[in-house]
Design an enzyme around this catalytic site. Structure first.
Site, mmCIF file in Angstrom:
data_model
loop_
_atom_site.group_PDB
_atom_site.id
_atom_site.type_symbol
_atom_site.label_atom_id
_atom_site.label_comp_id
_atom_site.label_asym_id
_atom_site.label_seq_id
_atom_site.Cartn_x
_atom_site.Cartn_y
_atom_site.Cartn_z
ATOM 1 N N ARG A 92 -29.198 56.276 -108.506
ATOM 2 C CA ARG A 92 -28.266 56.572 -107.419
ATOM 3 C C ARG A 92 -27.748 57.993 -107.485
ATOM 4 N NH1 ARG A 92 -26.480 50.895 -106.552
ATOM 5 N NH2 ARG A 92 -25.325 50.741 -104.626
ATOM 6 N N LYS A 123 -32.175 46.295 -99.011
ATOM 7 C CA LYS A 123 -32.952 46.453 -100.250
ATOM 8 C C LYS A 123 -33.139 45.111 -100.971
ATOM 9 C CE LYS A 123 -30.026 49.433 -102.023
ATOM 10 N NZ LYS A 123 -29.044 49.490 -100.904
ATOM 11 N N ARG A 152 -22.599 40.071 -94.776
ATOM 12 C CA ARG A 152 -23.414 39.541 -95.883
ATOM 13 C C ARG A 152 -22.676 38.415 -96.620
ATOM 14 N NH1 ARG A 152 -25.933 43.793 -99.827
ATOM 15 N NH2 ARG A 152 -23.857 44.676 -99.621
ATOM 16 N N ARG A 199 -19.002 39.285 -101.112
ATOM 17 C CA ARG A 199 -18.724 40.249 -102.185
ATOM 18 C C ARG A 199 -17.409 40.971 -101.914
ATOM 19 N NH1 ARG A 199 -24.176 43.722 -103.079
ATOM 20 N NH2 ARG A 199 -22.597 45.319 -103.307
HETATM 21 P P1 ADP Z 1 -28.749 46.026 -99.719
HETATM 22 O O1 ADP Z 1 -29.354 45.308 -100.906
HETATM 23 O O2 ADP Z 1 -29.538 47.215 -99.297
HETATM 24 O O3 ADP Z 1 -27.298 46.333 -99.894
HETATM 25 P P2 ADP Z 1 -29.116 43.444 -98.361
HETATM 26 O O4 ADP Z 1 -30.564 43.160 -98.544
HETATM 27 O O5 ADP Z 1 -28.159 42.652 -99.173
HETATM 28 O O6 ADP Z 1 -28.824 45.035 -98.484
HETATM 29 O O7 ADP Z 1 -28.803 43.245 -96.799
HETATM 30 C C1 ADP Z 1 -27.485 43.451 -96.302
HETATM 31 C C2 ADP Z 1 -27.179 42.395 -95.240
HETATM 32 O O8 ADP Z 1 -27.977 42.649 -94.081
HETATM 33 C C3 ADP Z 1 -27.503 40.971 -95.678
HETATM 34 O O9 ADP Z 1 -26.522 40.124 -95.104
HETATM 35 C C4 ADP Z 1 -28.889 40.699 -95.076
HETATM 36 O O10 ADP Z 1 -29.083 39.329 -94.781
HETATM 37 C C5 ADP Z 1 -28.863 41.540 -93.819
HETATM 38 N N1 ADP Z 1 -30.159 42.163 -93.491
HETATM 39 C C6 ADP Z 1 -31.068 42.674 -94.369
HETATM 40 N N2 ADP Z 1 -32.123 43.193 -93.707
HETATM 41 C C7 ADP Z 1 -31.869 43.024 -92.386
HETATM 42 C C8 ADP Z 1 -32.586 43.363 -91.179
HETATM 43 N N3 ADP Z 1 -33.784 43.999 -91.229
HETATM 44 N N4 ADP Z 1 -32.010 43.045 -89.996
HETATM 45 C C9 ADP Z 1 -30.823 42.416 -89.944
HETATM 46 N N5 ADP Z 1 -30.102 42.071 -91.024
HETATM 47 C C10 ADP Z 1 -30.615 42.374 -92.241
HETATM 48 P P1 AMP Z 2 -25.209 47.265 -105.168
HETATM 49 O O1 AMP Z 2 -25.284 45.842 -105.603
HETATM 50 O O2 AMP Z 2 -26.474 48.023 -105.412
HETATM 51 O O3 AMP Z 2 -24.684 47.420 -103.767
HETATM 52 O O4 AMP Z 2 -24.124 47.954 -106.135
HETATM 53 C C1 AMP Z 2 -22.772 47.538 -106.129
HETATM 54 C C2 AMP Z 2 -21.931 48.546 -106.888
HETATM 55 O O5 AMP Z 2 -22.338 48.595 -108.268
HETATM 56 C C3 AMP Z 2 -22.009 50.002 -106.397
HETATM 57 O O6 AMP Z 2 -21.146 50.248 -105.315
HETATM 58 C C4 AMP Z 2 -21.595 50.761 -107.667
HETATM 59 O O7 AMP Z 2 -20.194 50.706 -107.868
HETATM 60 C C5 AMP Z 2 -22.239 49.920 -108.777
HETATM 61 N N1 AMP Z 2 -23.606 50.389 -109.100
HETATM 62 C C6 AMP Z 2 -24.763 49.684 -108.955
HETATM 63 N N2 AMP Z 2 -25.807 50.419 -109.344
HETATM 64 C C7 AMP Z 2 -25.317 51.620 -109.730
HETATM 65 C C8 AMP Z 2 -25.902 52.833 -110.212
HETATM 66 N N3 AMP Z 2 -27.240 52.949 -110.369
HETATM 67 N N4 AMP Z 2 -25.086 53.863 -110.505
HETATM 68 C C9 AMP Z 2 -23.754 53.762 -110.353
HETATM 69 N N5 AMP Z 2 -23.138 52.685 -109.880
HETATM 70 C C10 AMP Z 2 -23.904 51.608 -109.581
#
Ligand code: ADP
Ligand code: AMP
Ligand code: ZN
Length: 218
Positions: A88, A13, A127, A160
């Protein structure tokens, strides 16, 4: 355009959000980023959120909804926004709909990124993020030019705290239990754009771009 990007943790995302906001000139609003910023600044909200985030659990709706409702009312999102990590829960989606209705507007599309759980664990655990500019990398799928260093600003990348396997598994389960009902919620509203997030980053972006442009012409 007013958009939501939906998908399990590690789906991509945030990665796709960077391209979407640039192409469509909308503001990226990530509730996870907002919480992490509050933790960094040691605010009261940050302290409250941290205990949930460290366990991979959702922060309670009442703490999240108000932040987003205030944020989307600001002048700088007049041209549109991309909500990432919100809503969420169904409660959050209902609060968002109510807030938009008050503003006499509505969502245009909900991008639903679909990825297998196996891939999600590998993606989230690999990541790395820049603490300065928020850029996201992956140790093997999307590495920076020099290992551990942000391409944009030379800062040292960090992992993270919630990107460790046990917590990632909890977060995926929480997504399935509490967030995945939103797929049907938005499908019923005719807003859903399903995207195969198992492809490589550039291919996923092409699919999203094409889907959003088509939506705009409908
Ligand atoms: P989210 O925001 O949904 O948690 P991220 O965009 O941070 O996910 O992506 C999670 C990890 O996967 C990051 O390390 C990113 O670089 C990698 N990633 C994202 N999209 C892809 C893809 N299409 N293929 C392989 N790796 C990806
Ligand atoms: P994210 O960066 O989207 O992966 O979110 C990291 C963490 O933040 C999640 O695992 C939740 O603990 C908290 N969080 C982020 N957005 C929300 C939401 N809309 N509702 C509840 N918890 C959230
Ligand atoms: Zn950086």
């Amino acid at each position: 355009m007013r958009l939501v990007i939906l998908g399990p943790p590690g789906a991509g995302k945030g990665t796709q959000a960077a391209s979407i906001v640039e192409e469509f000139d909308v503001k990226h609003i990530s509730t996870g980023d907002i919480f992490r910023e509050n933790i960094k600044n040691e605010t009261e909200l940050g302290t409250k959120a941290k205990s949930y985030m460290d366990q991979g659990l959702l922060v309670p709706d009442e703490l999240v909804n108000e932040i987003v409702v205030d944020r989307i009312a600001k002048d700088d999102v007049k041209n549109g926004f991309l909500l990432d990590g919100f809503p969420r829960t169904v409660n959050q989606a209902v609060a968002l709909d109510a807030a938009l209705e008050n503003m006499e507007t509505k969502l245009d599309r909900v991008i639903n990124i679909i990825v297998d759980s196996e891939l999600l664990i590998e993606r989230a655990c690999g990541r790395r993020v820049c603490p300065e500019c928020g850029a996201t990398y992956h140790i093997s799928n999307n590495p920076p030019a020099s290992p551990g260093i942000c391409d944009e600003d030379g800062a040292t990348l960090i992992q993270r705290e919630d990107d460790v396997e046990e917590t990632v598994k909890t977060r995926i389960q929480v997504y399935e239990d509490q967030t995945s009902p939103l797929v049907d919620y938005y499908k019923a509203q005719g807003l859903l754009l399903d995207i195969d997030g198992g492809k490589e980053i550039a291919a996923v972006w092409e699919d999203i771009k094409a889907g959003l442009k088509q939506g705009a012409n409908e």
